[in-house]
Design a protein around this motif. Structure first.
Motif, PDB file in Angstrom:
ATOM      1  N   ASN A 175       0.822  -1.212   0.000  1.00 43.64           N
ATOM      2  CA  ASN A 175       0.000   0.000   0.000  1.00 43.64           C
ATOM      3  C   ASN A 175       0.857   1.263   0.000  1.00 43.64           C
ATOM      4  OD1 ASN A 175      -2.709   1.355   0.368  1.00 43.64           O
ATOM      5  ND2 ASN A 175      -1.677   2.047   2.229  1.00 43.64           N
ATOM      6  N   CYS A 176       1.881   1.282   0.854  1.00 39.98           N
ATOM      7  CA  CYS A 176       2.742   2.473   0.941  1.00 39.98           C
ATOM      8  C   CYS A 176       3.498   2.708  -0.358  1.00 39.98           C
ATOM      9  CB  CYS A 176       3.731   2.313   2.100  1.00 39.98           C
ATOM     10  SG  CYS A 176       2.976   2.409   3.744  1.00 39.98           S
ATOM     11  N   TRP A 177       4.021   1.644  -0.924  1.00 35.62           N
ATOM     12  CA  TRP A 177       4.781   1.744  -2.169  1.00 35.62           C
ATOM     13  C   TRP A 177       3.869   2.233  -3.308  1.00 35.62           C
ATOM     14  CZ3 TRP A 177       7.966  -2.998  -4.377  1.00 35.62           C
ATOM     15  CH2 TRP A 177       8.828  -2.552  -5.397  1.00 35.62           C
ATOM     16  N   ALA A 178       2.700   1.628  -3.426  1.00 39.07           N
ATOM     17  CA  ALA A 178       1.769   2.001  -4.504  1.00 39.07           C
ATOM     18  C   ALA A 178       1.299   3.452  -4.356  1.00 39.07           C
ATOM     19  CB  ALA A 178       0.577   1.053  -4.507  1.00 39.07           C
ATOM     20  N   GLU A 179       1.051   3.905  -3.127  1.00 38.58           N
ATOM     21  CA  GLU A 179       0.612   5.289  -2.917  1.00 38.58           C
ATOM     22  C   GLU A 179       1.699   6.280  -3.336  1.00 38.58           C
ATOM     23  OE1 GLU A 179      -0.682   5.721   1.114  1.00 38.58           O
ATOM     24  OE2 GLU A 179      -2.739   5.104   0.638  1.00 38.58           O
ATOM     25  N   SER A 206       0.667  -1.503 -11.156  1.00 40.48           N
ATOM     26  CA  SER A 206      -0.750  -1.580 -11.533  1.00 40.48           C
ATOM     27  C   SER A 206      -1.637  -1.018 -10.427  1.00 40.48           C
ATOM     28  CB  SER A 206      -1.148  -3.025 -11.851  1.00 40.48           C
ATOM     29  OG  SER A 206      -1.227  -3.830 -10.690  1.00 40.48           O
ATOM     30  N   GLN A 207      -1.265  -1.265  -9.176  1.00 36.93           N
ATOM     31  CA  GLN A 207      -2.021  -0.702  -8.059  1.00 36.93           C
ATOM     32  C   GLN A 207      -1.877   0.818  -8.011  1.00 36.93           C
ATOM     33  OE1 GLN A 207      -3.004  -2.699  -4.661  1.00 36.93           O
ATOM     34  NE2 GLN A 207      -3.707  -4.073  -6.234  1.00 36.93           N
ATOM     35  N   ALA A 208      -0.681   1.294  -8.313  1.00 40.14           N
ATOM     36  CA  ALA A 208      -0.438   2.738  -8.295  1.00 40.14           C
ATOM     37  C   ALA A 208      -1.252   3.456  -9.367  1.00 40.14           C
ATOM     38  CB  ALA A 208       1.054   3.010  -8.502  1.00 40.14           C
ATOM     39  N   VAL A 209      -1.339   2.855 -10.548  1.00 38.07           N
ATOM     40  CA  VAL A 209      -2.142   3.454 -11.617  1.00 38.07           C
ATOM     41  C   VAL A 209      -3.595   3.573 -11.176  1.00 38.07           C
ATOM     42  CG1 VAL A 209      -2.987   3.135 -13.978  1.00 38.07           C
ATOM     43  CG2 VAL A 209      -0.596   2.632 -13.429  1.00 38.07           C
ATOM     44  N   ASP A 219     -15.698   4.085 -12.206  1.00 34.98           N
ATOM     45  CA  ASP A 219     -14.418   4.443 -12.821  1.00 34.98           C
ATOM     46  C   ASP A 219     -13.766   3.194 -13.406  1.00 34.98           C
ATOM     47  OD1 ASP A 219     -13.702   7.329 -12.502  1.00 34.98           O
ATOM     48  OD2 ASP A 219     -14.166   6.904 -10.404  1.00 34.98           O
ATOM     49  N   GLU A 220     -13.187   3.349 -14.575  1.00 31.40           N
ATOM     50  CA  GLU A 220     -12.572   2.207 -15.261  1.00 31.40           C
ATOM     51  C   GLU A 220     -11.171   1.952 -14.734  1.00 31.40           C
ATOM     52  OE1 GLU A 220     -15.157   2.496 -19.385  1.00 31.40           O
ATOM     53  OE2 GLU A 220     -13.234   3.553 -19.260  1.00 31.40           O
ATOM     54  N   VAL A 221     -10.832   0.680 -14.591  1.00 38.40           N
ATOM     55  CA  VAL A 221      -9.599   0.267 -13.933  1.00 38.40           C
ATOM     56  C   VAL A 221      -8.546  -0.178 -14.941  1.00 38.40           C
ATOM     57  CG1 VAL A 221      -8.574  -1.398 -12.313  1.00 38.40           C
ATOM     58  CG2 VAL A 221     -10.847  -0.455 -11.873  1.00 38.40           C
TER      59      VAL A 221
END
Length: 511
Positions: free
Chosen positions: A39-43, A74-77, A158-160
């Motif tokens: 979570n921290c990295w993706a944020e 992909s999580q960050a996007v 919203d599209e993912v």
């Protein structure tokens, strides 16, 4: 359809970042991260993407093989409000340029080291696209935020992601999933298979650019499970991973399970940890089912396609024993039916086109309203596959109406190969069908009628230039007469399939 969830994927992942903060989320051969670290990295990456100018709804392409960085990016996007638009890393420059430029108009391309030349060559063909080595995100692993601007508020519609799929039109289409689609898909399996998903350990070797990779990863991260990410499938290593890590979930095409069963370590292997094994993409033989059942593992046939999240229906545990060739009867939110060529619903045991209505259905094809309208009709997804349901509602998949070859679990469009080969000077007619292959299950066979001076070498050279290596035919036949035709004027592929049923035995591979 009626609303079945009220939370986005972002809400779900944030929950696990606290509730299972120290649980391993992603494990690779060399590294692993927990849910809190993910979570921290993706944020931090999301903040950097926004600082780099990524706007809500803009596309970000990943051109890389499976890795931890792929999943974190992909999580960050998703967090940044962008739309992930991955491309198969085995594509050629022309294929990538078509997807990134003409289809997606991607703002950023992230590539791994092996795809640097490919990404740069693509950038030269696509205006306004910026290229990054995917390793650039490593600098944000400590969670340091690179931007103070707020992230956009993300809603269910919203599209993912846009997942490319090989269709029968000759060019890949982009299947779009929203937060609503994926959250509903996740919820449905949680209701139907609570035992199977509890503290799951998933062995993942499906390419992350496909639904077999991305959707499965997203699904099991939403369950708080641990994803063991493999760059590619290798049967001996798969067996080793199951035993060493207590893998509970595995899925793939029959060829993967066949190769594991044929390996030297299979007989003595302890595979008792496996509790949810799904097989799809092709029919599973009774012999393969029995071989795995002797190890205490029930292989459960699934039916699905990218447009339906990958898994539209899975055979139940009991039906997997009594009717192992069947694919289940849908699920809590998903309905399966059969329609005839007039669009009328068929009764039990009557063959027709498989149609699906349910939670995991795509929202649309990217920038292709005409194809969307033909595929999504009155809330039903028309699959283009032939099947029937019995009096208990259990589905049997009979044949692919769409012209797809499944090679090593990857879909190859026969129409795309035919389009490329037909461009060769001297080719009058071409038909591409599936030939059996011991290593990949199926492989392309090109049957060509053309000028006398046309050579197989010319065909392969042209294909190598314009197609990914895995699409290039391994068998090529140059016919001396025009190809057979149906009454409609179409090339008679059923007749060609009969004629070349033993191509893998009677013909020599050309590459």
């Amino acid at each position: 359809m009626e609303e079945v969830v009220s939370s986005t994927l972002i809400d779900i992942f944030k929950w696990w970042a606290v509730d299972r903060k120290d649980t391993a989320a992603i494990v690779t051969a060399k590294d692993q991260i927990t849910y809190s670290e993910l979570n921290c990295w993706a944020e931090a990456i999301a903040d950097w993407l926004i600082a780099e100018g990524l706007q809500r709804g803009e596309r970000v392409t990943i051109l890389a093989t499976n890795s931890m960085e792929w999943i974190v990016l992909s999580q960050a996007v998703m967090l940044s409000g962008g739309i992930l638009a991955p491309v198969n890393p085995r594509f050629t420059v022309s294929e990538v340029a078509y997807m990134v430029g003409e289809r997606y108009q991607s703002k950023f391309i992230f590539h791994d080291a092996a795809r640097a030349e490919l990404a740069n060559a693509t950038q030269a063909k696509v205006e306004g696209c910026t290229v990054f080595d995917i390793s650039v995100i490593d600098q944000f692993r400590n969670g340091a935020s690179a931007n103070s601007a707020p992230r956009p508020e993300i809603g269910l519609d919203d599209e993912v992601v846009i997942i490319p799929t090989s269709g029968s039109t000759g060019h890949p289409k982009g299947v779009v999933y929203s937060h609503r689609t994926l959250s509903s898909y996740v919820s449905e399996t949680a209701i139907a298979e609570p035992y199977s998903i509890d503290k799951a350990k998933v062995l993942l070797f499906g390419p992350l650019c496909t639904s077999a990779g991305y959707v499965v990863t997203t699904q099991y991260l939403a369950y708080g499970g641990t994803i063991f990410v493999e760059e590619a499938f290798e049967p001996l290593r798969a067996i080793q991973m199951i035993q060493e890590h207590g893998i509970t979930v595995m899925m793939g095409a029959p060829i993967f399970f066949e190769r594991m069963a044929a390996s030297e370590s299979f007989a003595a292997a302890d595979l008792a940890s496996l509790r949810y094994c799904l097989v799809g993409g092709a029919r599973v033989s009774n012999q393969l089912l029995d071989t795995w059942l002797e190890k205490g593992v029930t292989l459960r046939q699934l039916y699905g396609q990218t447009e339906a999240g990958g898994q539209a229906t899975v055979n139940s545990r009991s039906a997997a024993l009594s009717d192992p060739e069947k694919c289940g009867r849908g699920s809590a939110f998903t309905r399966i039916a059969i329609v005839d060529d007039k669009g009328e619903f068929c009764g039990p045991n009557t063959p027709g086109e498989i149609v699906i209505k349910g939670a995991g259905i795509m929202t649309r094809y990217w920038n292709d309203p005409e194809a969307t309208a033909k595929t999504l009709v009155n809330g039903w997804l028309h699959t283009g596959d032939l099947g029937m349901v019995d009096e208990n509602g259990l589905l049997t998949m009979l044949d692919r109406l769409k012209d797809i070859i499944i090679s090593g679990g990857i879909n190859i469009s026969a129409a795309e190969l035919e389009r490329v080969i037909s461009e060769i000077d001297g080719v009058n007619e071409v038909a591409v069908i599936a030939a059996k292959d011991d290593g990949f299950g199926e492989t392309p066979l090109a049957i060509i009628y053309g000028r006398d001076d046309l050579t197989i070498e010319t065909v392969i050279q042209h294909c190598n230039t314009h197609l990914s290596a895995f699409k290039v035919p391994r068998y090529v036949v140059l016919e001396g007469e025009a190809l057979p035709r149906l009454a409609t004027g179409k090339i008679a592929k059923p007749a060609l399939r009969v004629k070349y049923a033993n191509a893998h035995v009677e013909l020599s591979k050309v590459r």
